[in-house]
Every structure is written in C-alpha cells, then in structure tokens.
Design an enzyme around this catalytic site. Sequence first.
Site, PDB file in Angstrom:
ATOM      1  N   ARG A 133      12.760  -2.987  -7.173  1.00 44.42           N
ATOM      2  CA  ARG A 133      11.282  -3.203  -7.329  1.00 44.42           C
ATOM      3  C   ARG A 133      11.501  -3.338  -8.786  1.00 44.42           C
ATOM      4  NH1 ARG A 133       7.986  -1.508  -3.484  1.00 44.42           N
ATOM      5  NH2 ARG A 133       6.798  -3.126  -4.598  1.00 44.42           N
TER       6      ARG A 133
ATOM      7  N   PRO B  17       0.976  -1.198  -0.065  1.00 46.33           N
ATOM      8  CA  PRO B  17       0.081   0.119   0.082  1.00 46.33           C
ATOM      9  C   PRO B  17       0.885   1.168   0.058  1.00 46.33           C
ATOM     10  CG  PRO B  17      -0.773  -1.542   1.428  1.00 46.33           C
ATOM     11  CD  PRO B  17       0.678  -2.048   1.114  1.00 46.33           C
ATOM     12  N   GLU B  18       0.667   2.163  -1.006  1.00 43.15           N
ATOM     13  CA  GLU B  18       1.209   3.468  -0.890  1.00 43.15           C
ATOM     14  C   GLU B  18       0.158   4.549  -0.298  1.00 43.15           C
ATOM     15  OE1 GLU B  18       3.100   3.835  -4.799  1.00 43.15           O
ATOM     16  OE2 GLU B  18       3.118   1.717  -5.080  1.00 43.15           O
TER      17      GLU B  18
ATOM     18  N   LYS C  40       3.387   6.973   4.413  1.00 46.86           N
ATOM     19  CA  LYS C  40       2.544   5.729   4.256  1.00 46.86           C
ATOM     20  C   LYS C  40       2.344   5.228   5.790  1.00 46.86           C
ATOM     21  CE  LYS C  40       5.056   4.476   0.206  1.00 46.86           C
ATOM     22  NZ  LYS C  40       5.993   3.383  -0.274  1.00 46.86           N
TER      23      LYS C  40
END
Length: 290
Positions: free
Chosen positions: A280, A2-3, A69
């Site tokens: 990533r 989740p960002e 976040k």
Amino acid sequence: MPELPEVEGVVRMLKPQVEGKTIQRVIVSNTIQQSKEAGKECIIKGLQTNAFIEQVTGMKIERIERHAKYIFFTVIKDNKKQLLVNHLGMSGAWFYVKHPDDVTEAKFHRHMHVQLQLGEDEWLIYADIRRFGELRLLNNQTEYPPLLLMAPEPFAQEALPYFLEKCALKKYQNKAIKAVIMDGHIVSGCGNIYATEALFKQKISPGRKVSQLSKQQLIQLFEEIVAVLTESIAFGGSSISDYRNINGEAGSMQTRLQMYGMKKCPMCHTNTEQEIIAGRNSFYCPNCQK
C-alpha cells in the site's frame, strides 16, 4: 478499500431496513454466471450460481452484524440458520432501493451483481465495480478459517493486550509498524487510510520497525487507531473513491484526514513523501514522523 468505519456505517443503516425481511427473489449478474461457467470464482464463493439462488431465495434475514471488515447476515430457512458473509473488497457497496433503477450512479448501476428482492418495492442490491468483494453462504464460521483468525474488535477490552502480545512476537519485531497495524490478525479493521492517520498523529514513521517502538508508544498508537476509527464512524466513513452507504451517499471523513493523500504536511508544511509498505502507498511527513 472500505475499512472498519465504512463497513460499520453500512451495517448501521442496513439493520433497521432489512432485519426481519425475507428474500423473495435473487438475481445474479451475467458476469458472475459467465465466470462460474469458466471455472472461476467471482463474488459468489463456494457455490454455483443456481445453487446460490436456490438456497438464498426464501431466507429470512434475522440479524446483521459487523466483524472487522466483514458483514455477517444471519439468515434462516426451514428452521436452519446460516451465515451469509460479505466482504466489500475494493469497491463493493450495498444499496437499499425501491427498484434497481434507483441505483442511479452509472458506475454502480453497471455492476449490480447480486439483487435481492425483499418486497414489491424493496430491493437490497450488491454492486461491485472491481469485483474483489465476496459473498459466502456458510453453516458456521469454521467453514471459512480466515474468519477465525481475526484480531479482537479494536473497541473490545482485550484488543490492546492482544495487540501488545502480538507485537512482542519475534516474527513481527523487524516488520514495519504500518504493515503490522494493517494486519487484520493483529489489529481488526484498520486499513491504509486510518493507519496513515494514526501514525501521523503519533509522529511515527510508517516504515519504523516494531522493535524500535517502546511499549508506551505502542499503547498510544493503538489508542490513536481506536480514536480515529471512532471519529470516522461518526462522520460516515471516508469516500476516497467508490465507497457509498446504502442510500448512495458518500461519507465525509475524507475532509478531516490530515495525512492520507496529502502533498504537504498540515503541521510543518514540508512536502510529504511516499513509500510502499505491505503493498500500500504510505504517505508521511519526513520532518514530523520519525
């Protein structure tokens, strides 16, 4: 993971439901307890299980806010204010339900690690499939230094000057631009999904060095990041895999993504390529993004 938009969505839904409520009972999963007994930190950080249960029981949730976040629960007990700080990790989710059995999605129900009872038919439940999330009970932010190193909120007036100042530093000049904009010390709350989208819209290759971008390009890129974060908030965030809001519902931003996870560029129809940047997987169009 989740960002910022996903965390913002959770906070906006939690606020009217749980602010002002008192935590009457705390249940912690056997997984956390066994981890603590083995000398490991699992979700609940900095406190043993019994101490966490004892201290949190009876706390009133005064306020809920998002910082980057992180979710900050301002709590009070015996006239003492503290912060219960939560990071959702890779797969954390909060559920607001009448009963724990109302968390019906099996993969979350199996991983309900912290259950907070707020009333007879009112539960706030933290589920985390991969258990990379965390809960920390702090007297203030200084007790956990990483919180003090976060960049300004991207929507704040000082965020752009801060971003440009950081990009001008020698230690960032030779880094890939995608790695820089995913760094929470430079841009707050922008992770892999929205970094991918912003770079595509500005036609910038994710592996391009910061030094190869002009000041105007950096300004436009930052403005694009803010735009895509704002758009995602409006559409409930992206549910690529495990993100859910407090009612167990998925967001819809994933249907609007143009580059993340795509096999072909929507603009020129060239096959996309992938590169690992800052750990990533980075999707990009070799034709459109230079």
